[in-house]
Design an enzyme around this catalytic site. Structure first.
Site, PDB file in Angstrom:
ATOM      1  N   GLY A  59      -1.666   6.460  -2.505  1.00 34.13           N
ATOM      2  CA  GLY A  59      -2.838   6.360  -3.384  1.00 34.13           C
ATOM      3  C   GLY A  59      -3.910   5.495  -2.752  1.00 34.13           C
ATOM      4  O   GLY A  59      -5.086   5.882  -2.678  1.00 34.13           O
ATOM      5  N   HIS A  60      -3.510   4.321  -2.249  1.00 33.06           N
ATOM      6  CA  HIS A  60      -4.470   3.437  -1.565  1.00 33.06           C
ATOM      7  C   HIS A  60      -5.028   4.135  -0.315  1.00 33.06           C
ATOM      8  O   HIS A  60      -6.232   4.081  -0.054  1.00 33.06           O
ATOM      9  CB  HIS A  60      -3.776   2.145  -1.128  1.00 33.06           C
ATOM     10  CG  HIS A  60      -3.216   1.303  -2.240  1.00 33.06           C
ATOM     11  ND1 HIS A  60      -1.866   1.097  -2.396  1.00 33.06           N
ATOM     12  CD2 HIS A  60      -3.814   0.606  -3.242  1.00 33.06           C
ATOM     13  CE1 HIS A  60      -1.657   0.292  -3.432  1.00 33.06           C
ATOM     14  NE2 HIS A  60      -2.819  -0.008  -3.975  1.00 33.06           N
ATOM     15  N   LEU A 111       1.579   7.306  -8.308  1.00 29.21           N
ATOM     16  CA  LEU A 111       1.980   6.279  -7.349  1.00 29.21           C
ATOM     17  C   LEU A 111       1.451   4.923  -7.797  1.00 29.21           C
ATOM     18  O   LEU A 111       0.318   4.805  -8.266  1.00 29.21           O
ATOM     19  CB  LEU A 111       1.434   6.605  -5.957  1.00 29.21           C
ATOM     20  CG  LEU A 111       2.008   7.844  -5.284  1.00 29.21           C
ATOM     21  CD1 LEU A 111       1.458   7.961  -3.864  1.00 29.21           C
ATOM     22  CD2 LEU A 111       3.522   7.784  -5.241  1.00 29.21           C
ATOM     23  N   SER A 112       2.296   3.915  -7.660  1.00 26.47           N
ATOM     24  CA  SER A 112       1.923   2.550  -8.032  1.00 26.47           C
ATOM     25  C   SER A 112       2.803   1.596  -7.244  1.00 26.47           C
ATOM     26  O   SER A 112       3.984   1.875  -7.014  1.00 26.47           O
ATOM     27  CB  SER A 112       2.172   2.343  -9.533  1.00 26.47           C
ATOM     28  OG  SER A 112       2.185   0.960  -9.841  1.00 26.47           O
ATOM     29  N   SER A 113       2.231   0.467  -6.846  1.00 30.02           N
ATOM     30  CA  SER A 113       3.044  -0.544  -6.157  1.00 30.02           C
ATOM     31  C   SER A 113       4.195  -0.975  -7.054  1.00 30.02           C
ATOM     32  O   SER A 113       5.274  -1.314  -6.577  1.00 30.02           O
ATOM     33  CB  SER A 113       2.178  -1.755  -5.808  1.00 30.02           C
ATOM     34  OG  SER A 113       1.046  -1.348  -5.078  1.00 30.02           O
ATOM     35  N   ASP A 133      -6.507   3.779 -12.228  1.00 28.98           N
ATOM     36  CA  ASP A 133      -6.903   2.714 -13.162  1.00 28.98           C
ATOM     37  C   ASP A 133      -8.232   3.147 -13.777  1.00 28.98           C
ATOM     38  O   ASP A 133      -9.287   2.621 -13.442  1.00 28.98           O
ATOM     39  CB  ASP A 133      -7.028   1.393 -12.416  1.00 28.98           C
ATOM     40  CG  ASP A 133      -5.707   0.977 -11.799  1.00 28.98           C
ATOM     41  OD1 ASP A 133      -4.919   0.311 -12.464  1.00 28.98           O
ATOM     42  OD2 ASP A 133      -5.437   1.370 -10.640  1.00 28.98           O
ATOM     43  N   LEU A 172       0.815  -1.218   0.000  1.00 29.00           N
ATOM     44  CA  LEU A 172       0.000   0.000   0.000  1.00 29.00           C
ATOM     45  C   LEU A 172       0.849   1.269   0.000  1.00 29.00           C
ATOM     46  O   LEU A 172       1.909   1.327   0.615  1.00 29.00           O
ATOM     47  CB  LEU A 172      -0.916  -0.011   1.234  1.00 29.00           C
ATOM     48  CG  LEU A 172      -1.830  -1.241   1.342  1.00 29.00           C
ATOM     49  CD1 LEU A 172      -2.655  -1.178   2.640  1.00 29.00           C
ATOM     50  CD2 LEU A 172      -2.756  -1.355   0.138  1.00 29.00           C
ATOM     51  N   HIS A 173       0.344   2.274  -0.712  1.00 29.87           N
ATOM     52  CA  HIS A 173       1.005   3.584  -0.771  1.00 29.87           C
ATOM     53  C   HIS A 173      -0.047   4.670  -0.552  1.00 29.87           C
ATOM     54  O   HIS A 173      -1.226   4.355  -0.301  1.00 29.87           O
ATOM     55  CB  HIS A 173       1.736   3.744  -2.105  1.00 29.87           C
ATOM     56  CG  HIS A 173       0.889   3.429  -3.302  1.00 29.87           C
ATOM     57  ND1 HIS A 173      -0.221   4.180  -3.646  1.00 29.87           N
ATOM     58  CD2 HIS A 173       0.960   2.426  -4.224  1.00 29.87           C
ATOM     59  CE1 HIS A 173      -0.774   3.659  -4.727  1.00 29.87           C
ATOM     60  NE2 HIS A 173      -0.084   2.597  -5.095  1.00 29.87           N
TER      61      HIS A 173
END
Ligand code: AMP
Length: 279
Positions: free
Chosen positions: A34-35, A180-182, A146, A31-32
């Site tokens: 964004g989540h 941001l993305s995993s 997404d 998680l970052h």
């Protein structure tokens, strides 16, 4: 905060909380911010907030990064606790042994990531439908990161009359503009630097559109000149609602890009032209 580790235990939790308004943020973990922004958006809207963490094999293609997808359950739990999440649903197994049902959405899934990742959206829609059933959530939050997925889920919920309100969450970026993305964890310093070119390419299109350029081929030319990636996957301007390709930006539109930096596939998107209202 409770940790629920099997579908049966999730059903039991949902039964215990059947009189509460339940919110769900579906994720694949690592998680970052964004989540976390999605959790914060849903937190004040519901009595009980569930975050699911499941790297869903159904939505990965044979040559994709399922086996190496980053994981860090302890750090994820700490982030959820700080936001006031009530329940993390983190099963090892998601599907029953005799599982044989999938959910597929039509035209919205044919282009962009749907065309590049055959079966991807069927996997997403199937797991999301099952998560809705297991958690009995009233609301669920999905990120504009997404964008196609968000549009597909909204269509599915309306088409199947699923009793879930879909709450869209704005795309969260690093200070320098990288979405941001995993998967950013896979990037080398040099790849990350060139990864910024996805956002720059999209900005070039949005700026040109704001300055009056409406011809999509001209917008795409500008963007291509700014992309500094190892392999572009797609770069398109589509109708923000139908996701059909546009020739002229004469309505709310979305510019979307996917590209490989080394073996890592990044995606990004930005509104172009008139804003879409989410009503
Ligand atoms: P994932 O864990 O990548 O499957 O993402 C779980 C949810 O978080 C999806 O609804 C994503 O759209 C959303 N999400 C991922 N990255 C971002 C971001 N940078 N900003 C906003 N939402 C995001």
């Amino acid at each position: 905060m409770e940790l629920v580790e099997t579908p049966d235990a999730m059903v039991a939790w949902a039964e215990r909380h059947r009189h509460d308004r339940v919110g769900l943020v579906p994720t694949m973990g690592y998680l970052h911010r964004g989540h976390v922004s999605l959790m914060e958006l849903l937190r004040p809207r519901v009595d009980r907030l569930v975050v699911s963490i499941f790297v869903n094999p159904l939505q990965f293609g044979a040559n994709e990064d399922l086996a190496v997808y980053p994981r860090d359950p302890e750090r994820d739990a700490e982030k959820c606790r700080l936001v006031g999440v009530d329940c993390i649903f983190q099963p090892q197994e998601m599907y029953p042994e005799a599982f044989q049902t999938t959910v597929s959405v039509g035209d919205l899934t044919r282009g962009l990531c749907g065309a590049r990742r055959p079966g991807h959206f069927e996997g997403v829609c199937t797991v999301v439908t099952r998560l809705f059933g297991l958690t009995r959530c009233d609301e669920a939050c999905f990120g504009e990161k997404d964008y196609q997925q968000l549009m597909v889920i909204r269509r599915m919920v309306e088409d199947l009359a699923l009793p879930v309100t879909i709450v869209p969450g704005p795309l969260v970026r690093d200070a320098d503009g990288l979405a941001l993305s995993s998967r950013n964890a896979f990037l080398s310093v040099e790849e990350r630097r060139r990864g910024l070119s996805l956002h720059r390419a999209l900005l070039a299109m949005a700026d040109a559109a704001a300055a009056g350029e409406v011809e999509v081929p001209a917008l795409l030319d500008r963007a291509r000149g700014r992309l500094d990636v190892d392999r572009p996957d797609y770069l398109e301007v589509v109708d923000a609602q139908t996701m059909q390709p546009l020739e002229v930006v004469d309505r709310p539109a979305r510019a979307l890009v996917a590209a490989f930096l080394g073996r890592t596939r990044l995606i990004d998107n930005l509104a172009v032209g008139p804003e879409l209202s989410w009503t």
